[in-house]
Design a protein around this motif. Structure first.
Motif, short mmCIF file in Angstrom:
data_model
loop_
_atom_site.label_atom_id
_atom_site.label_comp_id
_atom_site.label_asym_id
_atom_site.label_seq_id
_atom_site.Cartn_x
_atom_site.Cartn_y
_atom_site.Cartn_z
N ASP A 189 0.83 -1.21 0.00
CA ASP A 189 0.00 0.00 0.00
C ASP A 189 0.87 1.26 0.00
OD1 ASP A 189 -2.33 1.41 0.04
OD2 ASP A 189 -2.58 1.33 2.22
N HIS A 243 1.28 4.67 -0.52
CA HIS A 243 0.75 6.02 -0.71
C HIS A 243 1.87 7.05 -0.75
CE1 HIS A 243 -3.60 5.32 -0.42
NE2 HIS A 243 -3.28 4.36 0.43
N TYR A 244 3.02 6.71 -0.19
CA TYR A 244 4.13 7.65 -0.10
C TYR A 244 5.38 7.00 -0.69
CZ TYR A 244 0.87 8.70 3.56
OH TYR A 244 -0.27 8.92 4.25
N ARG A 295 -2.88 0.75 -8.56
CA ARG A 295 -2.61 2.06 -7.96
C ARG A 295 -2.71 3.14 -9.03
NH1 ARG A 295 -1.65 0.50 -2.99
NH2 ARG A 295 -1.79 2.67 -2.34
N SER A 296 -3.09 4.33 -8.59
CA SER A 296 -3.40 5.39 -9.54
C SER A 296 -2.22 5.63 -10.49
CB SER A 296 -3.74 6.69 -8.81
OG SER A 296 -2.69 7.01 -7.92
N ASN A 320 0.95 10.82 -6.77
CA ASN A 320 0.38 11.91 -5.98
C ASN A 320 1.52 12.83 -5.52
OD1 ASN A 320 1.59 10.70 -3.76
ND2 ASN A 320 -0.28 9.65 -3.12
N ARG A 348 1.32 6.43 -4.85
CA ARG A 348 0.16 6.19 -5.70
C ARG A 348 -1.02 5.80 -4.83
NH1 ARG A 348 1.78 6.17 -10.95
NH2 ARG A 348 3.89 5.47 -11.46
N ASN A 349 -2.20 6.29 -5.19
CA ASN A 349 -3.40 5.99 -4.41
C ASN A 349 -4.07 4.70 -4.93
OD1 ASN A 349 -2.84 8.34 -3.02
ND2 ASN A 349 -4.11 9.57 -4.42
N HIS A 350 -5.17 4.35 -4.27
CA HIS A 350 -5.90 3.14 -4.69
C HIS A 350 -6.51 3.34 -6.07
CE1 HIS A 350 -6.72 2.27 -0.14
NE2 HIS A 350 -5.44 2.34 -0.43
N HIS A 351 -6.51 2.28 -6.87
CA HIS A 351 -7.09 2.40 -8.20
C HIS A 351 -7.83 1.12 -8.59
CE1 HIS A 351 -7.39 4.62 -11.94
NE2 HIS A 351 -7.10 3.51 -12.61
#
Lengths: 617, 426
Positions: free
Chosen positions: B291, B293-294, B337-338, B342, B347-350
């Motif tokens: 996961d 996100h960063y 992931r997006s 970001n 990357r965010n959830h996709h």
């Protein structure tokens, strides 16, 4: 308005005068009479009476959710014979063990978890425990759940967890409300007319209209705060750098359930019946029982609306949830009282009174309609006092008879029914072998940690809030000091804590999960299936199947002199009875070639693993 | 399968399938017929006798791994795609070892999940149904356990290795739930006798327990006590079973162990292969931590190697042993992931476009199925919804997609809901 309130109060007063106290013994005898009448008529014999020992084990398991410790056994056996059963029942219902066991029951039925959508469920769990501890009347308990409104963290508001639990699933929430509190199964009608019951999709949507417009977790409630944070150059959300956790820390201010229901809802786009069009807006209504009429021109006492959440939709609160709650909990509702009576009878007797706990018909009265009707009227008379209702059952003769096994078809209550004990009862009973006071861990503080956090933050100035968002430690330290010693030390005591004090549900791989504790995803989701991991844990997990050194039981053992006295103690502790002659012979022949100490160890292992340990007698 | 089932009237068909479900097929149902299970396998067209499901938890970035997008400059720059063993298929540089096995994989690049948060998305992936507050759906392994006959001796049909956050087996009950193995190196929980208790001593205890139970059962015999007797027998049998050796991965040679790598996940894959040899029907191995996100590119290099090595080793090992035809390997993640980074280099959830992969069990390798747009943002060809994907696994195993099981409330459910299998990849 005032006249009406006065009238209600007057009725209430009269109600409590005439039925304020009842003679529990007398009611219990009447229950016995109604059952005996039917048994005579059918020429069926009631089961034989049980021994004090069996009664003791049964009462402990049913009322406080664990077996008695050896000490509790010995105290009971040495007390005055003529009154000890009644005394025990009265005492058990007033103990913390009752709160613990009842909590497990309701957490399973309500699917209550420690983790809710983006927030903690602990204020909700605390509310449930508190309600059980104070023995809140059941109708009030349900009414509060259905009308709960406001921030989750605020003291007394925990019941909003009932709606947060089903975040973004309001239709499922309604289906569950109908099943849990009214034993009316309408799940299928969510999407289409029920294939083999009378419920139509229209019936279901009319119900869903009551709660429609309820908002869960509304961000930006504290607008002034958000503005200040923005001005200070910090972001209100984000998970990194100086603003990390900021949003999280302000959660107490938006997490909750808001708005009390619009009383209107749109039918789904694929609505396929002739009585209305797809997307048509309909008004709330009930499928049976006393009719409900909402005055759509008034807010009917609803709190101020938070804000509209969908463009073009009328979101005016008309206090729909209160209308729903009034209807659900009304003594005139043909399902409400019957449902709880059915449930509590099942809890004590191991078999339902009327039928399926979550699925009955209005006309259902079970095998003994007179008994059912009497119990329903009793429940109304005692004003939905759950504890008193179960206490009455515990005082009947029928509860004190041998339990039946392998019951199929119509069952005429010749006694309670045997069942495997629940996962929580397994854990809590094993705990009763390790510690003298297994209920010590059950503490229900007046205010939960969440309540204290809410209270502290709401008293802060804006600057203080910003500072708190940046560094939450000072508040955490302060609150830790306010908490009772027990709550603080919870983690360390986990292995000696009762199941109700664990994370809910317990993690996969734990003893509780192995024995079928509910995952809290469906109503009454616990199971008592036998599985290989269960057997393996009792066979091989030393923490569970060995007498722990310097534990409560090993200390007691040391003080007993003589082999037979030690064997006797193990039987008392694990099976709540004396060993039979046959068993004593068996054990002495087993022990021929072994040290006495080893035989005692082995015996403990055997009894923890044996069939009898896992059965509520 | 249709032909076979059409020959039976509705009632027969129902009881026929129910019997399969209960695994009661000790004898042929119709004289002269081959074993019913074989028939179904043949009719379904699937070759897979076992399925290994690798669950990549957290959401694997598709544009950095198995759905390379030329137009996605950030991804191209960081993932520096490399050639694979399949013509015209490139993969992200984080998967150099798996690249060597792309000739065996069918990449499903057009996955579509309706859920955007981890738990519900994983729930959908594992059960084929969206989470509901009113029913707990059985997971895919539970369905396989229920619908396929047991071929693994004393070992249950369904084993789950690694992090076990699953929801259990839904309304099927614990009977069909996975046997959990928290760590492949430690083996089964509580499978060893208590310390200091010798085999002989343990047997003495068991025999005393039997006698104590015998006295009790003169008075009490219920469905539950009978079930416990059976389960205790099973458990003791399992403890003493030579089949238990399958859990002892230390029996493998040094070279094999090194092939899979030291990671818990790698060892889990090794155990999975051993379980396949044992005849276990469904094995799940989980690999968490995806996961990002960063700073995705700082972290992916830490996480990917274990997955890469484990899966690659599994593929090499299964093919070397000639097991790949009869074993379906699925590499699944709950969403992608997006495609745009970001502002935290993550990357965010996709969930609306991502990639899962299938190999073995009759699946043709070296192919791509479905397509996303230039950036990897949306599915533009052959959208595969989660139930379709699960249906494909069931199809590969020859399990009946139209078989209905009723929940306790009497609602009907199927192995992959309304999913349609992707038959063209076989």
């Amino acid at each position: 308005m005032y006249t009406r309130t006065f009238f209600v109060l007057l009725c209430f007063a009269m109600h409590s005068l005439s039925f304020g106290t009842i003679d529990e013994g007398k009611v219990a005898r009447h229950i016995d009479k109604l059952i005996a009448n039917q048994l005579n008529e059918k020429r069926i014999k009631a089961n034989p009476k049980i021994s004090d020992q069996t009664f003791l084990r049964r009462a402990y398991l049913d009322i406080v959710g664990r077996i008695p410790t050896a000490t509790e056994y010995e105290q009971f056996i040495n007390s005055e014979a003529s009154t000890r059963r009644t005394k025990l029942v009265n005492q058990l219902f007033e103990s913390n063990g009752y709160v613990s066991h009842s909590f497990n029951y309701w957490a399973d039925t309500l699917r209550a978890t420690h983790k809710l959508k983006k927030t903690t469920g602990s204020p909700y769990l605390h509310w449930i425990k508190k309600s059980l501890e104070s023995n809140k009347p059941y109708d009030q308990f349900v009414h509060e759940l259905l009308t709960a409104e406001g921030p989750l963290f605020k003291a007394g508001n925990g019941a909003v967890g009932y709606y947060i639990r089903d975040f973004a699933m309001p239709l499922d929430n309604m289906a569950n409300t109908m099943q849990v509190f009214l034993a009316t199964s309408m799940v299928c009608a969510q999407c289409h007319d029920h294939p083999y019951k009378k419920w139509s999709q229209m019936d279901f949507y009319k119900l869903a209209a009551f709660t429609h417009g309820t908002l869960i977790n509304v961000k930006g409630l504290d607008k002034e705060f958000v503005k200040t944070v923005k001005k200070s150059g910090l972001k209100t959300s984000g998970r990194e750098g100086p603003t990390r956790g900021f949003e999280k820390e302000m959660r107490p201010f938006y997490q909750g359930a808001y708005n009390s229901g619009t009383g209107k809802i749109k039918l789904p786009a694929d609505y396929d019946y002739d009585d209305a069009k797809p997307n048509q807006e309909i008004e709330a209504g009930v499928p049976y029982g006393p009719e409900v009429k909402i005055d759509y021109t008034s807010d009917n006492g609803a709190r101020k609306r938070i804000y509209s959440f969908r463009k073009g939709e009328d979101t005016k609160s008309v206090n729909g949830r209160k209308f729903l709650a009034d209807w659900v909990t009304s003594p005139e509702n043909p399902m409400f009282t019957k449902t709880i009576v059915n449930r509590l009878w099942d809890r004590m007797m191991g078999v339902p009174l009327v039928g399926n706990l979550t699925d009955m018909k209005e006309s259902h009265l079970g095998v003994n309609p007179q008994l059912t009707e009497f119990l329903i009227s009793t429940m109304k008379k005692i004003k939905y006092d759950q504890k008193q209702f179960m206490r009455i059952i515990a005082k009947t003769q029928i509860y004190q008879r041998d339990s039946s096994q392998n019951v199929t078809g119509k069952y005429y209550f010749t006694g309670p029914v045997k069942k495997r004990i629940s996962a929580e009862q397994v854990w809590d009973s094993l705990l009763s072998l390790r510690t003298e006071n297994p209920d010590r861990s059950v503490v229900v503080p007046e205010f939960s940690r969440a309540n204290l956090i809410y209270d502290a933050i709401s008293k802060m100035t804006l600057e203080e809030k910003v500072a708190h968002g940046k560094n939450t430690k000072p508040l955490a330290v302060k609150i830790n000091k306010q908490l009772t010693g027990n709550e603080k030390a919870k983690k360390e005591r986990k292995k000696s804590a009762r199941a109700s004090e664990w994370f809910s549900p317990a993690p996969m791989g734990s003893t509780l999960q192995a024995f079928g504790q509910s995952r809290r995803q469906i109503i009454d989701g616990a199971n008592t299936d036998a599985t290989i991991p269960q057997a393996l844990s009792l066979l091989n997990e030393e923490f569970l199947n060995t007498i722990q050194k310097k534990s409560y039981l090993s200390n007691l053992l040391e003080k007993r002199s003589g082999f037979t006295a030690k064997v006797q103690l193990i039987y008392r502790a694990v099976l709540t009875r004396e060993p039979s002659e046959e068993e004593l012979t068996l054990i002495s022949s087993y022990g021929d070639s072994k040290s006495k100490e080893k035989v005692i160890e082995d015996l403990f292992w055997v009894l923890v693993n044996c069939q009898e340990f896992k059965v509520r007698p | 399968m249709k032909n076979l089932l059409n020959n039976l009237n509705d009632l027969d068909r129902r009881s026929f399938l129910q019997n399969i479900a209960k695994g009661l097929f000790a004898v042929n149902i119709v004289p002269g017929m081959a074993s019913a299970e074989e028939q179904i396998l043949k009719a379904g067209g699937g070759n897979a006798k076992s399925a290994i499901i690798i669950r990549v938890l957290g959401g694997m970035s598709h544009v950095d791994s198995f759905d390379i997008k030329e137009a996605n400059k950030d991804a191209m720059k960081a993932a520096e795609p490399i050639k694979s063993s399949a013509d015209g298929i490139r993969v992200g540089k984080f998967f150099p070892k798996m690249a060597g096995h792309m000739d065996k994989f069918a990449q499903i690049n057009s996955m579509f999940n309706t859920q955007g948060a981890h738990n519900p998305a994983q729930y959908l992936m594992s059960t084929g149904y969206e989470p509901r507050g009113t029913v707990m759906h059985p997971d895919l392994g539970g369905w396989i356990n229920r619908l396929a006959t047991r071929t693994s001796g004393d070992i249950p049909s369904y084993v789950k290795i690694g992090e076990n956050k699953g929801q259990g087996c839904g309304f099927f009950g614990s009977k069909y739930a996975a046997l959990p193995v928290a760590s492949a190196t430690q083996g089964l929980q509580n499978i060893k006798r208590p310390r200091r208790v010798t085999k002989q001593h343990f047997d003495e205890r068991l025999s005393l327990m039997d006698q104590v139970n015998h006295i009790y059962e003169k008075k009490v015999q219920t469905a539950s006590t009978k079930a416990f007797n059976l389960i205790y027998q099973d458990a003791v049998k399992l403890m003493q079973s030579k089949d238990l050796d399958v859990f002892d991965i230390s029996k493998e040679g040094k070279a094999t162990k090194e092939l899979y790598g030291e990671s818990g996940f790698g060892q889990g894959c090794l155990l999975a292969r051993r379980l396949v040899e044992q005849g276990v029907r469904c094995i799940e191995v989980t690999h968490g931590g995806w996961d990002f996100h960063y700073g995705i590119y700082e972290d992916i290099v830490e996480i990917a190697p274990a997955l890469d090595q484990g899966v690659a080793a599994l593929m090499a090992d299964l093919s070397a042993k000639g097991l790949l035809d009869s074993t379906l390997v699925a590499v699944v993640t709950e969403f992608g992931r997006s495609p745009e980074l970001n502002n935290r280099a993550g990357r965010n959830h996709h969930p609306v476009a991502y990639t899962c992969m299938l190999a073995g069990g009759g699946v043709k390798g070296g192919q791509k199925y479905g397509k996303t747009d230039a950036m990897g943002k949306k599915v533009i060809e052959n959208k595969v919804k989660v139930p379709d994907f699960n249906a494909t696994i069931a199809y590969a195993m020859g399990l009946p997609l139209d078989h209905v099981e009723m929940s306790p409330e009497g609602r009907p459910f199927k192995i992959a809901d309304k999913g349609k299998p992707i038959t063209s990849i076989f």
